[in-house]
Design an enzyme around this catalytic site. Structure first.
Site, mmCIF file in Angstrom:
data_model
loop_
_atom_site.group_PDB
_atom_site.id
_atom_site.type_symbol
_atom_site.label_atom_id
_atom_site.label_comp_id
_atom_site.label_asym_id
_atom_site.label_seq_id
_atom_site.Cartn_x
_atom_site.Cartn_y
_atom_site.Cartn_z
ATOM 1 N N GLN A 78 -6.525 -8.435 -3.403
ATOM 2 C CA GLN A 78 -6.055 -7.297 -2.612
ATOM 3 C C GLN A 78 -6.978 -6.084 -2.772
ATOM 4 O O GLN A 78 -7.112 -5.258 -1.873
ATOM 5 C CB GLN A 78 -4.630 -6.887 -3.020
ATOM 6 C CG GLN A 78 -3.533 -7.863 -2.647
ATOM 7 C CD GLN A 78 -3.220 -8.849 -3.746
ATOM 8 O OE1 GLN A 78 -4.104 -9.267 -4.501
ATOM 9 N NE2 GLN A 78 -1.962 -9.265 -3.857
ATOM 10 N N ARG A 101 2.536 -7.474 2.650
ATOM 11 C CA ARG A 101 2.756 -7.434 1.209
ATOM 12 C C ARG A 101 2.727 -5.972 0.815
ATOM 13 O O ARG A 101 2.464 -5.089 1.598
ATOM 14 C CB ARG A 101 1.740 -8.284 0.442
ATOM 15 C CG ARG A 101 0.322 -8.490 1.025
ATOM 16 C CD ARG A 101 -0.534 -7.299 1.050
ATOM 17 N NE ARG A 101 -0.501 -6.581 -0.235
ATOM 18 C CZ ARG A 101 -0.824 -5.325 -0.367
ATOM 19 N NH1 ARG A 101 -1.201 -4.597 0.660
ATOM 20 N NH2 ARG A 101 -0.779 -4.739 -1.551
ATOM 21 N N GLY A 102 3.105 -5.754 -0.443
ATOM 22 C CA GLY A 102 3.259 -4.376 -0.900
ATOM 23 C C GLY A 102 4.736 -4.038 -0.955
ATOM 24 O O GLY A 102 5.469 -4.274 0.020
ATOM 25 N N ALA A 103 5.183 -3.526 -2.086
ATOM 26 C CA ALA A 103 6.616 -3.338 -2.300
ATOM 27 C C ALA A 103 7.311 -2.592 -1.157
ATOM 28 O O ALA A 103 8.269 -3.098 -0.560
ATOM 29 C CB ALA A 103 6.830 -2.638 -3.637
ATOM 30 N N ARG A 161 10.731 -13.029 -2.163
ATOM 31 C CA ARG A 161 9.904 -12.636 -3.318
ATOM 32 C C ARG A 161 10.781 -11.844 -4.281
ATOM 33 O O ARG A 161 11.513 -10.950 -3.864
ATOM 34 C CB ARG A 161 8.692 -11.785 -2.880
ATOM 35 C CG ARG A 161 7.704 -12.510 -1.980
ATOM 36 C CD ARG A 161 6.444 -11.699 -1.726
ATOM 37 N NE ARG A 161 5.584 -11.648 -2.908
ATOM 38 C CZ ARG A 161 4.497 -10.858 -3.001
ATOM 39 N NH1 ARG A 161 4.189 -10.037 -2.004
ATOM 40 N NH2 ARG A 161 3.758 -10.867 -4.093
ATOM 41 N N ASP A 210 5.890 -2.233 -8.382
ATOM 42 C CA ASP A 210 6.873 -3.032 -7.645
ATOM 43 C C ASP A 210 8.282 -2.864 -8.169
ATOM 44 O O ASP A 210 9.256 -3.085 -7.440
ATOM 45 C CB ASP A 210 6.448 -4.501 -7.689
ATOM 46 C CG ASP A 210 5.133 -4.694 -6.952
ATOM 47 O OD1 ASP A 210 4.067 -4.438 -7.548
ATOM 48 O OD2 ASP A 210 5.182 -5.073 -5.772
HETATM 49 C C1 LIG Z 1 2.466 0.069 -2.404
HETATM 50 S S1 LIG Z 1 3.082 -0.948 -3.633
HETATM 51 C C2 LIG Z 1 1.934 -2.237 -3.594
HETATM 52 C C3 LIG Z 1 2.101 -3.181 -4.752
HETATM 53 O O1 LIG Z 1 2.459 -4.475 -4.245
HETATM 54 C C4 LIG Z 1 1.405 -5.356 -4.576
HETATM 55 O O2 LIG Z 1 1.828 -6.665 -4.776
HETATM 56 P P1 LIG Z 1 1.628 -7.743 -3.572
HETATM 57 O O3 LIG Z 1 0.291 -7.483 -2.956
HETATM 58 O O4 LIG Z 1 1.732 -9.077 -4.306
HETATM 59 O O5 LIG Z 1 2.795 -7.503 -2.644
HETATM 60 C C5 LIG Z 1 0.851 -4.783 -5.851
HETATM 61 O O6 LIG Z 1 1.681 -5.041 -6.952
HETATM 62 C C6 LIG Z 1 0.813 -3.324 -5.490
HETATM 63 O O7 LIG Z 1 0.703 -2.438 -6.528
#
Ligand SMILES: CSC[C@H]1O[C@H](OP(=O)(O)O)[C@H](O)[C@@H]1O
EC number: 5.3.1.23
Length: 360
Positions: free
Chosen positions: A202, A53-55, A90, A243
């Protein structure tokens, strides 16, 4: 970055040259498990389930997913099918969709026989680009922390953050945490208040894990405490990842970011967003156009963690029969963002026009 002294990235091409491995982030911090991805379906499943996960990281995972698919079938139909499969995983993080559009533009014109090789080269290049971008974000963002430390010699710089935008949200080094790592590594005293970040936690599970491994002092707080902490605990600045950013600077990030930004604004604490500049979606005029992912309500109605015997388990935390609404992101209006920390420097929305030259 390091885990127990050993260097890791979040995703890598295996020595066999035709499978990809990831760290399963759904099990961190209690269990460190590597998962091998052998197909685009594996990559899509890893993205949907948030094993990765993470953009920026889901973008690179998608690039590898395309390469894995084309290794077995590089026909036009197979290419279109894998792009559609990964686009559907996603909706909110533009990095995933930007990467797939980039791959489509590169691969569609090619002879089918060349696609697998070029797709893998693209994935590997995007992974290395991400690390370089994040290091540059760290350098530019550290200037902000350094300036605060200079204005207040001898005291710790207190920083608030939300979710995980560290090295686990990217290929390596991170975005929002990159300036913190850079400042800490050059000896500036920093301390981080980490929003636990319900419902997937997270912050408590991943950001706290990262900061602990790197030796950065930090304190986990309930999301609902961020306003009180900003108001009473001498927070100097807030930094989050993101994101998708619209042309006007409206910013989509993990649910709860808007509340943190409101608390920062009310207490005159600067709120920064750290991002690779390609996270700016120039096709969107404002944030209301950003699609917000809604996830399974069970993520809200239960929590997973380690039970007394150390086993990973899920516990119901809501009244039987309760329903839940589970938006995974919210949009912070540009007016609440002090500036955007990118690999090209500290930008305001007025500067986003220069990014168009790059995208052209
Ligand atoms: C390095 S950008 C990470 C960004 O993505 C996370 O969302 P997710 O854990 O649902 O993929 C979150 O919005 C973070 O800021």
């Amino acid at each position: 970055m390091k885990i127990n002294g050993q260097s890791w990235r979040t995703i890598w091409l295996d020595d066999n040259g035709h499978s990809v491995s990831i760290i399963d982030q759904t099990l961190l911090p209690h269990v460190f498990r590597i998962v091998r991805l052998d197909s685009a379906d594996d990559a899509a499943r890893a993205i949907r389930s948030m094993q990765v996960r993470g953009a920026p990281l889901i973008g690179v995972t998608a690039a590898f997913g395309v390469a894995l698919a084309l290794r077995t079938d590089s026909s036009d139909a197979a290419l279109e099918a894998v792009l559609a499969l990964l686009h559907a995983t996603r909706p909110t993080a533009v990095n995933l969709h930007w990467t797939l559009d980039r791959a489509a533009g590169v691969l569609r014109p090619l002879a089918a026989s060349r696609r697998a090789e070029i797709a893998l080269d693209l994935a590997l290049r995007l992974a290395e680009e991400d690390v370089a971008i994040n290091r540059a974000i760290g350098e530019h963002g550290a200037d902000i922390i350094r300036a605060i430390a200079t204005r207040h010699p001898g005291r710790t710089v207190n920083i608030a953050t939300h979710c995980n935008a560290g090295w686990l949200g990217t290929v390596d080094y991170g975005t929002a945490l990159a300036p913190i790592y850079r400042a800490h590594d050059e000896g500036i005293a920093v301390h981080v208040y980490v929003d636990e970040t319900r419902p997937r936690l997270q912050g408590a599970a991943l950001t706290a894990f990262e900061l602990g491994q790197h030796g950065v002092p930090h304190t986990v707080i309930p999301d609902g405490a961020s306003g009180h902490v900003i108001r009473t605990r001498g927070v100097d600045l807030a930094i989050t990842g993101c994101d998708r950013v619209a042309r006007n600077g409206d910013t989509a990030n993990k649910i709860g970011t808007y509340m943190l930004a409101l608390a920062a604004a009310d207490n005159h604490v600067p709120f920064y967003v750290a991002l690779p500049s390609r996270t700016v979606d120039l096709s969107l005029a404002a944030g209301h156009a950003i699609e917000i992912e809604e996830r399974d309500e069970r993520e809200v109605l239960s929590v997973s963690g380690r039970d007394g015997d150390g086993a990973i388990t899920s516990l119901s935390i809501a009244a039987p029969g309760a329903n839940a609404f589970n938006p995974a992101f919210d949009v912070t209006p540009a007016r609440l963002v002090r500036a955007f920390i990118t690999e090209r420097g500290i930008l305001a929305p007025a500067d986003f026009g220069l990014l168009a030259d790059d995208a052209a």
